[in-house]
Design a protein around this motif. Structure first.
Motif, short mmCIF file in Angstrom:
data_model
loop_
_atom_site.label_atom_id
_atom_site.label_comp_id
_atom_site.label_asym_id
_atom_site.label_seq_id
_atom_site.Cartn_x
_atom_site.Cartn_y
_atom_site.Cartn_z
N SER A 99 0.85 -1.19 0.00
CA SER A 99 0.00 0.00 0.00
C SER A 99 0.88 1.25 0.00
O SER A 99 1.90 1.30 0.69
N GLU A 100 0.49 2.22 -0.80
CA GLU A 100 1.25 3.45 -0.94
C GLU A 100 0.33 4.66 -0.76
O GLU A 100 -0.87 4.57 -0.98
N GLU A 101 0.94 5.78 -0.39
CA GLU A 101 0.23 7.05 -0.28
C GLU A 101 0.99 8.12 -1.04
O GLU A 101 2.23 8.12 -1.02
N PHE A 102 0.26 9.02 -1.71
CA PHE A 102 0.93 10.05 -2.50
C PHE A 102 1.32 11.21 -1.61
O PHE A 102 0.52 11.71 -0.82
N ASP A 103 2.58 11.62 -1.71
CA ASP A 103 3.11 12.76 -0.96
C ASP A 103 3.01 14.01 -1.84
O ASP A 103 3.72 14.14 -2.83
N PHE A 104 2.12 14.91 -1.49
CA PHE A 104 1.89 16.09 -2.33
C PHE A 104 3.07 17.06 -2.30
O PHE A 104 3.24 17.86 -3.22
N LYS A 105 3.88 17.00 -1.25
CA LYS A 105 5.05 17.87 -1.17
C LYS A 105 6.14 17.44 -2.14
O LYS A 105 6.73 18.25 -2.85
N THR A 106 6.43 16.14 -2.16
CA THR A 106 7.49 15.62 -3.04
C THR A 106 6.95 15.20 -4.41
O THR A 106 7.72 14.95 -5.33
#
Length: 241
Positions: free
Chosen positions: A77-84
């Motif tokens: 499972s992954e989550e998107f990092d809006f900063k990077t």
């Protein structure tokens, strides 16, 4: 796409790819109107009529993006990092495969809020006439039914109506509501009318049915027929997918 529905109404659709064209064409309003408050603009329906000039602005404010990557022997499972602007593995996830293994399948999830705004052009500026909102979460995912969102003048009185259609999905056993909302002018104010069709979602006693609110029941016959057609069109697509 642009077409005239009567002699007094002209409707044009603008999508993100048309944002520069929109900004050049209309100086009083940017395509990404109020993006800090309401999120990204996904579609604008522009209407020019004898009654006035209006924009029907559709917004999607994304709060969280996640996904599950399925490999042959494990899932991650992954989550998107809006900063990077990159995907990263979540803390409670399985580790990535140790070998070069291709992803077999993936499932994407979006937690987001939906907004729609009706603005009128007035003396070199715009005035917000109506606001729609529906907030999603981890287990509820509302999505606009864009093909069934439009502006028209079904009863031929020169005054446009605004049709907003969307489906609320969830992972529970509650019936999935498909809402067909009509915004009409009542003197200088906008009135909201709603029809809701319910798709069964696992309970044996559930049946497909449609409910109409009191404002909808008072709409002119031509507008009711348009609303019902949008509901029927969605049902046909929903059952064939």
């Amino acid at each position: 796409m642009s077409f005239g529905q009567t002699k007094s109404i002209k409707v044009t659709y603008f999508y993100p790819k048309d944002s520069l064209q929109f900004n050049r064409q209309f100086e009083d309003l940017e395509y990404n109107y109020e993006n800090k408050t309401y999120g990204k603009t996904t579609m604008i329906v522009h209407c020019e009529s004898a009654y006035g000039i209006f924009d029907f602005i559709f917004k999607k404010q994304i709060l969280k993006l996640s996904r599950i990557l399925d490999y042959e022997n494990t899932s991650v499972s992954e989550e998107f990092d809006f900063k990077t602007q990159k995907w990263k593995r979540t803390k409670d996830s399985n580790p990535y495969p140790t070998t070069n293994t291709e992803v077999v399948d993936s499932t994407n999830f979006s937690e987001h809020n939906l907004y729609a705004l009706i603005v009128a052009y007035d003396h070199g500026g715009v005035i917000q006439k109506a606001k729609f909102q529906d907030f999603g979460n981890e287990v509820y995912w509302p999505e606009f039914d864009y093909p069934n969102c439009s502006i028209s003048d079904e009863n031929k009185d020169g005054i446009p109506e605004f049709y907003l259609s969307y489906l609320g999905k969830s992972d529970g056993l509650d019936a999935k509501p498909y809402k067909q909302i009509v915004y009409t002018f009542n003197k200088n104010n906008i009135q909201k009318s709603k029809a809701t069709s319910y798709y069964p979602s696992g309970n044996e006693e559930d049946t497909y049915h449609i409910e109409y609110d009191e404002n909808w029941k008072k709409l002119p016959n031509a507008i009711q027929k348009k609303s019902q057609k949008l509901i029927k069109d969605h049902k046909l697509r929903y059952e064939t997918n």
